[in-house]
Design a protein around this motif. Structure first.
Motif, PDB file in Angstrom:
ATOM      1  N   LYS A 147      -9.293  24.253 -51.997  1.00  0.00           N
ATOM      2  CA  LYS A 147      -8.915  23.526 -53.336  1.00  0.00           C
ATOM      3  C   LYS A 147      -9.805  24.077 -54.458  1.00  0.00           C
ATOM      4  N   GLY A 148     -10.774  24.910 -54.303  1.00  0.00           N
ATOM      5  CA  GLY A 148     -11.631  25.421 -55.215  1.00  0.00           C
ATOM      6  C   GLY A 148     -12.724  25.830 -54.998  1.00  0.00           C
ATOM      7  N   GLN A 149     -13.799  25.992 -55.837  1.00  0.00           N
ATOM      8  CA  GLN A 149     -15.067  26.015 -55.458  1.00  0.00           C
ATOM      9  C   GLN A 149     -15.975  24.896 -55.008  1.00  0.00           C
ATOM     10  N   MET A 150     -16.570  24.849 -53.843  1.00  0.00           N
ATOM     11  CA  MET A 150     -17.021  23.774 -53.361  1.00  0.00           C
ATOM     12  C   MET A 150     -18.708  24.174 -53.038  1.00  0.00           C
ATOM     13  N   GLY A 151     -19.555  23.450 -54.144  1.00  0.00           N
ATOM     14  CA  GLY A 151     -20.769  23.848 -54.069  1.00  0.00           C
ATOM     15  C   GLY A 151     -21.615  22.844 -53.408  1.00  0.00           C
ATOM     16  N   PHE A 152     -22.808  23.393 -52.605  1.00  0.00           N
ATOM     17  CA  PHE A 152     -23.702  22.472 -52.125  1.00  0.00           C
ATOM     18  C   PHE A 152     -25.201  22.626 -52.733  1.00  0.00           C
ATOM     19  N   MET A 153     -26.006  21.719 -53.013  1.00  0.00           N
ATOM     20  CA  MET A 153     -27.270  21.962 -53.594  1.00  0.00           C
ATOM     21  C   MET A 153     -28.156  21.155 -52.678  1.00  0.00           C
ATOM     22  N   ILE A 154     -29.141  21.991 -52.316  1.00  0.00           N
ATOM     23  CA  ILE A 154     -30.329  21.111 -51.546  1.00  0.00           C
ATOM     24  C   ILE A 154     -31.546  21.281 -52.361  1.00  0.00           C
ATOM     25  N   VAL A 155     -32.276  20.254 -52.560  1.00  0.00           N
ATOM     26  CA  VAL A 155     -33.710  20.363 -52.847  1.00  0.00           C
ATOM     27  C   VAL A 155     -34.489  19.954 -51.771  1.00  0.00           C
ATOM     28  N   SER A 156     -35.553  20.747 -51.356  1.00  0.00           N
ATOM     29  CA  SER A 156     -36.298  20.257 -49.834  1.00  0.00           C
ATOM     30  C   SER A 156     -37.722  20.338 -50.294  1.00  0.00           C
ATOM     31  N   LEU A 157     -38.292  19.534 -49.941  1.00  0.00           N
ATOM     32  CA  LEU A 157     -39.733  19.232 -50.150  1.00  0.00           C
ATOM     33  C   LEU A 157     -40.616  19.936 -48.961  1.00  0.00           C
ATOM     34  N   GLY A 158     -39.981  20.433 -48.104  1.00  0.00           N
ATOM     35  CA  GLY A 158     -40.416  21.073 -46.702  1.00  0.00           C
ATOM     36  C   GLY A 158     -40.526  20.231 -45.633  1.00  0.00           C
ATOM     37  N   GLU A 159     -39.556  18.975 -45.742  1.00  0.00           N
ATOM     38  CA  GLU A 159     -39.625  18.312 -44.331  1.00  0.00           C
ATOM     39  C   GLU A 159     -38.040  18.482 -43.842  1.00  0.00           C
ATOM     40  N   ALA A 160     -37.842  17.924 -42.787  1.00  0.00           N
ATOM     41  CA  ALA A 160     -36.512  18.049 -42.002  1.00  0.00           C
ATOM     42  C   ALA A 160     -35.486  17.596 -42.864  1.00  0.00           C
ATOM     43  N   ILE A 161     -35.580  16.412 -43.568  1.00  0.00           N
ATOM     44  CA  ILE A 161     -34.595  15.625 -44.299  1.00  0.00           C
ATOM     45  C   ILE A 161     -34.817  16.274 -45.900  1.00  0.00           C
ATOM     46  N   PRO A 162     -33.579  16.745 -46.307  1.00  0.00           N
ATOM     47  CA  PRO A 162     -33.843  17.203 -47.782  1.00  0.00           C
ATOM     48  C   PRO A 162     -33.936  16.171 -48.718  1.00  0.00           C
ATOM     49  N   TRP A 163     -34.736  16.403 -49.744  1.00  0.00           N
ATOM     50  CA  TRP A 163     -35.183  15.465 -50.657  1.00  0.00           C
ATOM     51  C   TRP A 163     -33.826  15.251 -51.706  1.00  0.00           C
ATOM     52  N   ARG A 164     -33.040  16.025 -52.030  1.00  0.00           N
ATOM     53  CA  ARG A 164     -31.770  15.823 -52.655  1.00  0.00           C
ATOM     54  C   ARG A 164     -30.756  16.657 -52.248  1.00  0.00           C
ATOM     55  N   VAL A 165     -29.711  16.021 -52.168  1.00  0.00           N
ATOM     56  CA  VAL A 165     -28.370  16.850 -51.781  1.00  0.00           C
ATOM     57  C   VAL A 165     -27.284  16.447 -52.776  1.00  0.00           C
ATOM     58  N   ARG A 166     -26.778  17.472 -53.221  1.00  0.00           N
ATOM     59  CA  ARG A 166     -25.536  17.332 -54.383  1.00  0.00           C
ATOM     60  C   ARG A 166     -24.448  18.112 -53.971  1.00  0.00           C
ATOM     61  N   ALA A 167     -23.240  17.701 -54.205  1.00  0.00           N
ATOM     62  CA  ALA A 167     -22.112  18.356 -53.787  1.00  0.00           C
ATOM     63  C   ALA A 167     -21.269  18.573 -55.079  1.00  0.00           C
ATOM     64  N   ARG A 168     -21.011  19.643 -55.502  1.00  0.00           N
ATOM     65  CA  ARG A 168     -20.116  19.975 -56.511  1.00  0.00           C
ATOM     66  C   ARG A 168     -18.528  20.198 -55.889  1.00  0.00           C
ATOM     67  N   SER A 169     -17.747  19.297 -56.402  1.00  0.00           N
ATOM     68  CA  SER A 169     -16.410  19.184 -55.767  1.00  0.00           C
ATOM     69  C   SER A 169     -15.516  19.754 -56.674  1.00  0.00           C
ATOM     70  N   SER A 170     -14.711  20.803 -56.157  1.00  0.00           N
ATOM     71  CA  SER A 170     -13.721  21.475 -57.053  1.00  0.00           C
ATOM     72  C   SER A 170     -12.630  20.356 -57.421  1.00  0.00           C
ATOM     73  N   SER A 171     -11.951  19.572 -56.452  1.00  0.00           N
ATOM     74  CA  SER A 171     -11.020  18.568 -56.848  1.00  0.00           C
ATOM     75  C   SER A 171     -11.534  17.612 -58.014  1.00  0.00           C
ATOM     76  N   PHE A 172     -12.656  17.225 -58.045  1.00  0.00           N
ATOM     77  CA  PHE A 172     -13.152  16.415 -59.195  1.00  0.00           C
ATOM     78  C   PHE A 172     -13.031  17.227 -60.490  1.00  0.00           C
ATOM     79  N   CYS A 173     -13.465  18.363 -60.624  1.00  0.00           N
ATOM     80  CA  CYS A 173     -13.249  19.273 -61.702  1.00  0.00           C
ATOM     81  C   CYS A 173     -11.813  19.706 -62.101  1.00  0.00           C
ATOM     82  N   ASN A 174     -11.101  19.936 -61.118  1.00  0.00           N
ATOM     83  CA  ASN A 174      -9.600  19.870 -61.292  1.00  0.00           C
ATOM     84  C   ASN A 174      -8.865  18.840 -61.907  1.00  0.00           C
TER      85      ASN A 174
END
Lengths: 391, 212, 404, 111
Positions: C345-372
């Motif tokens: 569908k387009g460029q799907m981007g994932f972002m992870i901000v980690s503080l050094g634990e097993a579980i990410p502190w922040r997860v963000r998904a850039r969805s191509s369908s949304f922008c399209n």
């Protein structure tokens, strides 16, 4: 027949009308049964042809290997469905609309000849009558679209109004050609005028009728609201267009109207262009001798053969329309309208002019073999001219 | 008195449809229902035409009136009444005036109809199935004859004063041509009147077709 | 949920219903409309058949995917990714897996790389088949839809043999893949490709070069190059406007090295021509219209078939294993990482901000369908009602990805 | 009275149509309803034309007036269709100008 019934029941003259009424009802029921059979077969064919085109089998379960009883099962399912009337709808008109859309199509079969002389009522303006009555179907659809109280339905109804009213014009124009060639609007006479080999059929009469035939095909598909011209329902644009809010029995009545209209335009096209009940090869004449032969049984057999011919041609037409539906995408409403007014209508008018000139220039046909003609028009002209010119 | 024949049954059926439709037109408060009433009424009229032996005109009535004009009206209703089922408000005064005017008119018309005595008051005894019973020596009314008449050939072959007609004497060529021109003018005029400006700031792209 | 800046949705849903001028009609298209491809709701302000304004209202399929990503470990998050673009679950898995691998600095073995290309490109074919089929359906042509789904079904059968699932695979995982191919699978896959290639021509006949289809799509919903870039359109929508941009070639090196020795062409119109083999561009078509957006996908299918064939060869030759998935509770190094991959569908981007634990502190998904999808109001202004499904269909959105 | 059908029967149907059409004209304010009333009145006239020229109702009349009546009806129909088209165009114009189809609202002559 009514007279016979009256005599048989020994009705007194005051009660003769009962006999008339009974006979009329009987005839109507027979005709209705015929139409419903055609509709059932058409729905079955639709599913089967669609299946085959799409690499599927279509119905296979109900009624043996070929799913013959599928229409019955469909009907049963539809009758048992909940019958909804939206709160916004005008209940009276909402109920009325499907029947208004079906009844005219039924009326068409009253004037459509199935074989030489097999016609419910012999109009001498049958072709025109059928065209006129077919045009009435649209009103039920407009009404259904309006009475549903839904915006999608309203849009569908308006599309239908614009489309069908427009396509009536080239449809009537192209239907004029056979009328012109046969010199009569009487469908029985038009069919008889194409007796003999298939090159006597009006579609092969001259290049202009050939063009007119295809215009007729396009306009017939558009006029009966069939895909690819099903803009009034257009499921991907208008949800389901005019019948968005319909369900169950009323919905099925709309569909019966559509399939019956398909059969009707095919029947009209067959009589007008494809020789009606005359087969491609004049087998009937070889077998039974010329028309109006002596024995009623021979006559009946010849008519039966004619009816079989007619029905086979109609089935081919219906299957053609079905395969169109499952092959082509749907044009847009403005394209549909511009196709009607910019292409179909001028072409039909040109074909009309051309056919007129053809008949005038080459009255005996291109090869001089001549065409059988009913020629009532010519007779009428001659009579008139004689009357005027002889004091 | 003999019972009604086939034609009588049909006549009464369609007369009821016609008059019922007309009453629906007057009494309904919704414009769309009025249009449906008009449809019924005009359909009944077409059938009455057929019964009276005017097949072509009957079919014409169906095609032009019921299929064309009324669809046009319905279209107009849809375009002008976006809120479904716009009620028509009618004041009591208007009804009073209408009834006051209609009653005497009805009386006069009924009087006229009753006092009408056909000069050759031979009423028809026609079989419903054979359709038109034409007297000997008279051609049936085929569309061909109507067409010839419109092209200027007299079909009746008699002048009111009893004399024979000559070329162009009682044909309808001139009215026919006039009405053709009239239709053309009307077509252009109606298209001109109904034309609407494209909403400002909205330019439908060329390839997306015109809506008007 | 409002996607047009500066416009309060309340304006449209309440006040203008009563204030709307005589001839204008406010129509709700969706969320239960057959051709909005899911639960999209588009409010159309129309004048007869002319659309004055189309405002997409979204959010009906919002499932808090990003928030869930902040509550589970990366491997546990894998099943949520393939529920975003559920038509291309493998690509979604890959995008997430690569992002986490980038954070971890992990590189998968050669065999796993080729297998990933193979699987992902197959899924791209499947996704584009759905796009093409439903697009035919949007334009009223039912049969191509069935043909497309028949072919997609065969791909799903292959996937089922690989991972047991037909829609939500969770097959590609961080550190490799869940399982190796079953025996004989590659032959089946090649057999499928052999019989699939002629079907593409069928689809071209039924859709791309069909006269009515061209009439319906050519010149409709023209998205100019600048507009496409401004709105952040990606994937086939961007390439349909003539922008030569494909992340598989131009993306993050961490992603492009997956394709490093593969030979393929970017499906974009150069000088009025698409990469062969493909039928010629009809003269009515304008760059950036619905036809081009549709056709880019068809061309991409051909390129993906090429890629799959190469991947099969390379996989056969590759040595070693398919990699080892990371531990479920593997600790992530602290840091921030963002990676975009080229999904169908387009460029799907994932972002992870980690503080050094097993579980990410922040997860963000850039969805191509949304922008399209955000470009829809621009495209629909001044079109006809019938063009709206054509335009929505050509954007090929998946609401699961739009709303996440 | 019920049978046989005479021209008078047709005349009575015509009367009903005419009177209802007139009432419609007088009581409705919707421009399209008024148009409907006009159609009814025109049809009342048509019925009379057809009745008096019918070969069925006057089987023995010489000379037959068949064609004249029918051709008049044809002309009336064509004119009615033309009238409907123009009236509808006016109605649409009226509507887009005044936002209503109530004819009483259009009582200003200035454009």
């Amino acid at each position: 027949m009514a007279q016979w019934l009256s005599d048989w029941l020994t009705l007194s003259p005051q009660w003769e009308w009962v006999a008339y009424l009974t006979v009329a009802l009987l005839q109507a029921v027979i005709l209705l049964a015929l139409v419903m059979t055609a509709v059932a077969l058409a729905t079955w064919a639709e599913r089967k042809v669609a299946g085959r085109i799409q690499d599927r089998l279509g119905p296979t379960r109900v009624g043996g290997r070929f799913g013959w009883l599928q229409p019955l099962a469909d009907g049963l399912k539809l009758f048992t469905k909940e019958d909804l009337i939206p709160a916004n709808a005008d209940a009276v008109l909402f109920r009325l609309a499907p029947y208004l859309s079906f009844a005219p199509v039924f009326g068409v079969f009253m004037a459509l000849p199935f074989s030489d002389g097999w016609v419910a009522h012999h109009f001498n303006t049958a072709a025109f009558f059928i065209l006129a009555v077919l045009g009435l179907e649209v009103f039920g659809i407009i009404l259904g679209g309006y009475a549903s109280g839904s915006k999608w339905s309203l849009l569908g109804g308006m599309r239908e109004a614009a489309q069908v009213v427009s396509y009536e014009v080239p449809l009537a124009f192209s239907a004029m050609l056979p009328i012109l060639l046969a010199g009569t609007m009487d469908l029985v006479a038009i069919g008889e005028a194409q007796r003999g080999w298939f090159w006597n059929w009006f579609v092969f009469h001259d290049p202009f009728t050939f063009v007119a035939f295809w215009i007729y095909v396009i306009c017939a598909v558009a006029g009966t609201n069939r895909a690819p011209f099903d803009l009034a329902e257009a499921e991907s644009e208008l949800v389901a267009g005019f019948h968005t809010e319909y369900s169950g029995f009323r919905w099925s009545v709309f569909y019966m109207g559509e399939y019956a209209a398909m059969a009707a335009v095919c029947g009209l096209g067959v009589v007008l262009f494809l020789g009606g009940w005359n087969g491609p090869i004049p087998v009937a004449e070889w077998l039974f001798g010329p028309a109006s032969s002596t024995s009623p049984i021979v006559n009946f057999l010849s008519q039966l053969l004619g009816a079989v011919n007619f029905i086979i041609k109609c089935i081919i037409g219906v299957v053609f329309m079905i395969s169109l539906r499952w092959t082509l995408p749907r044009p847009r409403i403005d394209q549909v309208m511009s196709m009607c007014w910019k292409y179909c209508f001028p072409l039909a008018a040109l074909a009309f002019l051309g056919a007129t000139l053809w008949v005038l220039m080459l009255p005996d046909g291109l090869l001089g073999q001549g065409h059988p003609k009913a020629s009532t028009c010519e007779q009428s002209v001659m009579v008139t001219v004689e009357r005027i010119e002889t004091p | 008195m003999t019972g009604p024949d086939g034609m009588a049954i049909l006549f009464w059926l369609f007369a009821i449809v016609t008059c019922g439709g007309a009453l629906v037109v007057v009494l309904s408060r919704h414009i769309v229902r009025a249009a449906v009433g008009l449809i019924l009424s005009l359909f009944g009229v077409a059938m009455l035409f057929l019964l009276a032996g005017a097949e072509f005109v009957g079919a014409m009535q169906l095609m032009i009136y019921v299929g064309g004009t009324v669809v046009l009206l319905a279209f107009g209703v849809m375009l002008t009444a976006r809120r479904p089922l716009l009620p028509l408000s009618t004041t009591r005064d208007q009804w009073l005036a209408a009834v006051l005017l209609a009653c005497p008119l009805t009386v006069i018309l009924v009087q006229a109809a009753l006092s009408y005595a056909p000069t050759d008051s031979v009423s028809a005894q026609v079989d419903a199935h054979s359709g038109v019973s034409t007297p000997v020596g008279m051609l049936p009314v085929t569309p061909a004859r109507l067409g010839m008449a419109l092209l200027g050939f007299s079909q009746d072959n008699h002048r009111p004063d009893g004399g024979e007609v000559s070329h162009g004497d009682s044909g309808y060529l001139l009215p026919f041509e006039l009405i053709s021109v009239h239709l053309l003018v009307v077509l252009i005029g109606a298209a001109y009147l109904a034309r609407r400006e494209v909403p400002s700031g909205m330019t439908p792209r060329d390839n997306q077709g015109q809506l008007q | 949920m409002n996607v047009i800046p500066g416009v309060d949705p309340e304006d449209f849903s309440v006040t203008s219903e009563t204030e709307v001028r005589t001839e204008e009609l406010l129509i709700n298209m969706g969320p239960q409309h057959p051709s909005t491809h899911g639960v999209l709701r588009v409010v159309l302000r129309t004048d007869g058949e002319l659309v004055l304004e189309a405002i997409p209202h979204i959010g009906y399929l919002h499932r808090c995917a990003e928030k869930i990503g902040e509550k589970v470990t990366p491997r546990q998050f894998i099943p949520y990714t393939d529920r975003m673009d559920y038509l291309a679950g493998m690509n979604m898995n890959l995008g997430w897996a690569l992002t986490v691998e980038k954070l971890l600095g992990l590189e998968v073995p050669e065999k796993a790389r080729h297998l990933r290309v193979l699987i992902v490109e197959l899924n791209r074919i499947a996704s584009h088949l759905v796009a093409a089929g439903t697009y035919g359906l949007d334009l009223g042509s039912f049969t191509p839809f069935v043909y497309c789904f028949r072919e997609r079904e065969k791909i799903l059968n292959l996937f089922e043999a690989v991972c047991g699932a037909r829609l939500t695979y969770s097959y590609i995982t961080v550190g490799g893949l869940m399982a190796d191919l079953p025996s004989g699978w590659l032959d089946q896959c090649e057999a499928f490709l052999d019989q699939f290639e002629p079907v593409i021509d069928d689809l071209h006949d039924l859709l791309s070069v069909n006269h009515i289809f061209v009439k319906r799509t050519a010149g409709v919903g023209v998205l100019s190059r600048e507009l496409a870039v401004d709105y952040g359109c990606t994937g086939p929508v961007l390439r349909g406007s003539g922008v030569d941009w494909d992340l598989r070639r131009d993306g993050d090196p961490f992603y492009t090295r997956m394709y490093r020795d593969y030979d393929f062409e970017v499906a974009v119109c150069r000088d009025g021509k698409y990469p062969q083999p493909s039928p010629p561009v009809p003269t009515e078509a304008v760059l950036g219209d619905c036809w081009h957006r549709f056709f880019v996908r068809m061309v991409e299918v051909v390129q993906s078939v090429r890629l799959v064939r190469q991947a099969i060869e390379k996989y056969r030759l590759a040595e070693g294993d398919i990699g080892q998935p990371i531990k479920l509770n593997q600790k992530l190094p602290p840091g921030e990482v963002y990676l975009e991959t080229e999904c169908p569908k387009g460029q799907m981007g994932f972002m992870i901000v980690s503080l050094g634990e097993a579980i990410p502190w922040r997860v963000r998904a850039r969805s191509s369908s949304f922008c399209n999808l955000s470009v829809l109001p621009e495209l629909c202004r001044g079109c006809l009602v019938a063009d709206v499904p054509a335009i929505v269909g050509s954007l090929d959105i998946v609401l699961g990805e739009v709303d996440r | 009275m019920f049978s046989p059908i005479t021209p008078a029967h047709y005349l009575f149907v015509g009367i009903v149509l005419f009177v209802t059409g007139m009432i419609c004209l007088l009581t409705k304010r919707n421009i399209i309803a008024i148009l409907i009333g006009v159609e009814l009145i025109l049809n009342a006239a048509n019925i009379n034309f057809i009745a008096f020229s019918s070969p069925v109702l006057f089987p023995k009349r010489v000379p037959p007036l068949v064609l004249d009546g029918q051709i008049f009806v044809l002309f009336v129909m064509i004119l009615a269709a033309a009238e409907a088209a123009v009236a509808l165009a006016i109605a649409l114009h009226f509507y887009s100008r005044f936002g209503t189809v109530d004819v009483d609202q259009g009582d200003e002559l200035k454009g």
